[in-house]
Design an enzyme around this catalytic site. Sequence first.
Site, PDB file in Angstrom:
ATOM      1  N   CYS A 198      11.400   1.909   1.904  1.00 17.26           N
ATOM      2  CA  CYS A 198      11.866   1.992   0.512  1.00 17.26           C
ATOM      3  C   CYS A 198      13.232   2.650   0.385  1.00 17.26           C
ATOM      4  CB  CYS A 198      10.850   2.734  -0.345  1.00 17.26           C
ATOM      5  SG  CYS A 198       9.301   1.837  -0.456  1.00 17.26           S
ATOM      6  N   HIS A 213      14.394   3.973  -6.927  1.00 18.17           N
ATOM      7  CA  HIS A 213      13.577   2.986  -6.230  1.00 18.17           C
ATOM      8  C   HIS A 213      12.331   2.734  -7.070  1.00 18.17           C
ATOM      9  CE1 HIS A 213      10.874   1.034  -3.603  1.00 18.17           C
ATOM     10  NE2 HIS A 213      10.138   2.104  -3.393  1.00 18.17           N
ATOM     11  N   ASN A 229       6.739  -3.207  -6.512  1.00 15.88           N
ATOM     12  CA  ASN A 229       7.580  -2.473  -5.569  1.00 15.88           C
ATOM     13  C   ASN A 229       8.086  -3.456  -4.514  1.00 15.88           C
ATOM     14  OD1 ASN A 229       8.523  -0.989  -3.380  1.00 15.88           O
ATOM     15  ND2 ASN A 229       6.918   0.568  -3.475  1.00 15.88           N
TER      16      ASN A 229
HETATM   17  N1  ACO Z   1      -7.863  -1.391  -8.684  1.00 18.81           N
HETATM   18  C1  ACO Z   1      -8.903  -0.639  -9.083  1.00 18.81           C
HETATM   19  N2  ACO Z   1      -9.272   0.498  -8.473  1.00 18.81           N
HETATM   20  C2  ACO Z   1      -8.541   0.909  -7.427  1.00 18.81           C
HETATM   21  C3  ACO Z   1      -7.426   0.183  -6.964  1.00 18.81           C
HETATM   22  C4  ACO Z   1      -7.106  -1.010  -7.634  1.00 18.81           C
HETATM   23  N3  ACO Z   1      -6.048  -1.768  -7.278  1.00 18.81           N
HETATM   24  N4  ACO Z   1      -6.892   0.840  -5.920  1.00 18.81           N
HETATM   25  C5  ACO Z   1      -7.630   1.947  -5.722  1.00 18.81           C
HETATM   26  N5  ACO Z   1      -8.644   1.979  -6.634  1.00 18.81           N
HETATM   27  C6  ACO Z   1      -9.660   3.008  -6.796  1.00 18.81           C
HETATM   28  C7  ACO Z   1      -9.878   3.809  -5.543  1.00 18.81           C
HETATM   29  O1  ACO Z   1     -10.802   3.141  -4.700  1.00 18.81           O
HETATM   30  C8  ACO Z   1     -10.411   5.108  -6.091  1.00 18.81           C
HETATM   31  O2  ACO Z   1     -11.774   4.944  -6.406  1.00 18.81           O
HETATM   32  P1  ACO Z   1     -12.821   6.156  -6.173  1.00 18.81           P
HETATM   33  O3  ACO Z   1     -12.341   7.265  -7.054  1.00 18.81           O
HETATM   34  O4  ACO Z   1     -14.111   5.560  -6.600  1.00 18.81           O
HETATM   35  O5  ACO Z   1     -12.740   6.471  -4.729  1.00 18.81           O
HETATM   36  C9  ACO Z   1      -9.647   5.272  -7.408  1.00 18.81           C
HETATM   37  O6  ACO Z   1      -9.198   3.967  -7.772  1.00 18.81           O
HETATM   38  C10 ACO Z   1      -8.456   6.189  -7.310  1.00 18.81           C
HETATM   39  O7  ACO Z   1      -7.685   5.815  -6.165  1.00 18.81           O
HETATM   40  P2  ACO Z   1      -6.395   6.585  -5.751  1.00 18.81           P
HETATM   41  O8  ACO Z   1      -5.812   5.968  -4.522  1.00 18.81           O
HETATM   42  O9  ACO Z   1      -6.702   8.050  -5.711  1.00 18.81           O
HETATM   43  O10 ACO Z   1      -5.465   6.265  -7.010  1.00 18.81           O
HETATM   44  P3  ACO Z   1      -4.139   6.958  -7.477  1.00 18.81           P
HETATM   45  O11 ACO Z   1      -4.327   7.502  -8.821  1.00 18.81           O
HETATM   46  O12 ACO Z   1      -3.574   7.862  -6.435  1.00 18.81           O
HETATM   47  O13 ACO Z   1      -3.126   5.732  -7.602  1.00 18.81           O
HETATM   48  C11 ACO Z   1      -1.328   4.700  -6.387  1.00 18.81           C
HETATM   49  C12 ACO Z   1      -2.830   4.965  -6.465  1.00 18.81           C
HETATM   50  C13 ACO Z   1      -0.909   3.849  -7.556  1.00 18.81           C
HETATM   51  C14 ACO Z   1      -1.051   3.944  -5.106  1.00 18.81           C
HETATM   52  C15 ACO Z   1      -0.505   6.015  -6.418  1.00 18.81           C
HETATM   53  O14 ACO Z   1      -1.099   6.948  -5.566  1.00 18.81           O
HETATM   54  C16 ACO Z   1       0.936   5.843  -6.038  1.00 18.81           C
HETATM   55  O15 ACO Z   1       1.713   5.178  -6.698  1.00 18.81           O
HETATM   56  N6  ACO Z   1       1.411   6.496  -4.966  1.00 18.81           N
HETATM   57  C17 ACO Z   1       2.826   6.485  -4.565  1.00 18.81           C
HETATM   58  C18 ACO Z   1       3.282   5.167  -4.054  1.00 18.81           C
HETATM   59  C19 ACO Z   1       4.700   5.299  -3.544  1.00 18.81           C
HETATM   60  O16 ACO Z   1       5.543   5.982  -4.098  1.00 18.81           O
HETATM   61  N7  ACO Z   1       5.037   4.708  -2.420  1.00 18.81           N
HETATM   62  C20 ACO Z   1       6.334   4.954  -1.825  1.00 18.81           C
HETATM   63  C21 ACO Z   1       7.099   3.804  -1.661  1.00 18.81           C
HETATM   64  S1  ACO Z   1       6.294   2.529  -0.776  1.00 18.81           S
HETATM   65  C22 ACO Z   1       7.116   2.352   0.747  1.00 18.81           C
HETATM   66  O17 ACO Z   1       7.910   3.138   1.189  1.00 18.81           O
HETATM   67  C23 ACO Z   1       6.728   1.155   1.581  1.00 18.81           C
END
Ligand code: ACO
Length: 336
Positions: free
Chosen positions: A114, A262, A292
């Site tokens: 990223c 980003h 993304n």
């Molecule tokens: N749809 C429905 N439910 C989902 C999904 C989905 N697509 N994905 C995960 N869940 C569920 C999980 O299984 C979990 O369920 P549980 O509580 O029963 O176990 C619940 O939702 C919460 O999951 P989390 O992973 O804790 O969700 P979070 O609130 O952290 O959101 C997200 C996830 C959107 C990925 C967030 O953490 C995020 O944006 N992180 C940063 C991403 C980022 O900045 N990446 C950097 C750049 S990427 C790169 O460099 C390649």
Amino acid sequence: MYNSKIIGLGHFVPENVVTNEELSKLMDTNDAWIQERTGIKERRWVKDSGDTTSSMGVKAAKVAIERAGIDKDDIDFIIFATLSPDMYFPGPGVQVQEALNIKTVGALDIRNQCSGFVYAISVADNFIKTGMYKNILVIGSELHSHGLDKTTRGRGVSVIFGDGAGAAILSREEDNTKGILSTHLHSQGEHAEELVLVAPGMGKRWVNDILADNDPNDESYFPHMNGQFVFKNAVVRFSEVIMEGLQKNNLKPENIDMLIPHQANLRISQFIQKKFQLSDDQVFNNIQKYGNTTAASIPIALTEAWEQGKIKSGDTVVLAAFGSGFTWGSVIIKWQ
Ligand code: ACO
């Protein structure tokens, strides 16, 4: 010493729009979850067009070259940032050189996920500053969709990523008060496996191991992300590296005319916007439409902001990225 300035921008996204609703037919997810957590409404995924990371990069590059008003043979160097190359090696920089029929200039591939475009701009800027090159083509392009786990198992990652490409032409600027003022790069390898695609990799899991195991539950060739950990680090590092760039140039957050973060997650951008008390006009987001697109996200957003007249001569434009590695960086520009 010279400065460099951006004289041409272009982007390309595949036609095929994939809505959150469509994803909910492939996996256990829903529009409300995706929008609430990420802000994403839809993304583009290459379907039948045959597009690849390099071909999308070439399409974006052609627009940037035309808008720059230069001839392809004026390009002295090519830099291509991606985590999704068409081939394991060589990287797509040389494919661009061939596709654009540019004379045998150097081509460099950047692997900083990223942060790839910010790293690429920094390298280009420094080549131009020293006088080594005059015009550099910088591309960020990703084809994520072919490599995602589109089952419920992979939903935490696959709903986030989209395909697309963006390109910029950096050119020599004689006035040191204009163009790219400074770039700031960082990494923290101890967190490499918090956002990672392990296989195929020579160190951990090569093709022979995958074939020998023939394990349908093997997830090592899909991206893995510790989402909450990445999120928490992202908001801290984005803030730090934006401040670092501003301080280096004796600027304050209120001096930012346009911040292009980003496009990792709309919630991250909103956190930064609030922290620096920026108005909606001072921050550009298009993750809602594209998801993304990793190395492509900043050049696509920069191009759209410029096309929409949101970047004007004299503006202070800040680019900032954070991603896998962890790597992060910023670019401070006085738009010429
Ligand atoms: N749809 C429905 N439910 C989902 C999904 C989905 N697509 N994905 C995960 N869940 C569920 C999980 O299984 C979990 O369920 P549980 O509580 O029963 O176990 C619940 O939702 C919460 O999951 P989390 O992973 O804790 O969700 P979070 O609130 O952290 O959101 C997200 C996830 C959107 C990925 C967030 O953490 C995020 O944006 N992180 C940063 C991403 C980022 O900045 N990446 C950097 C750049 S990427 C790169 O460099 C390649």
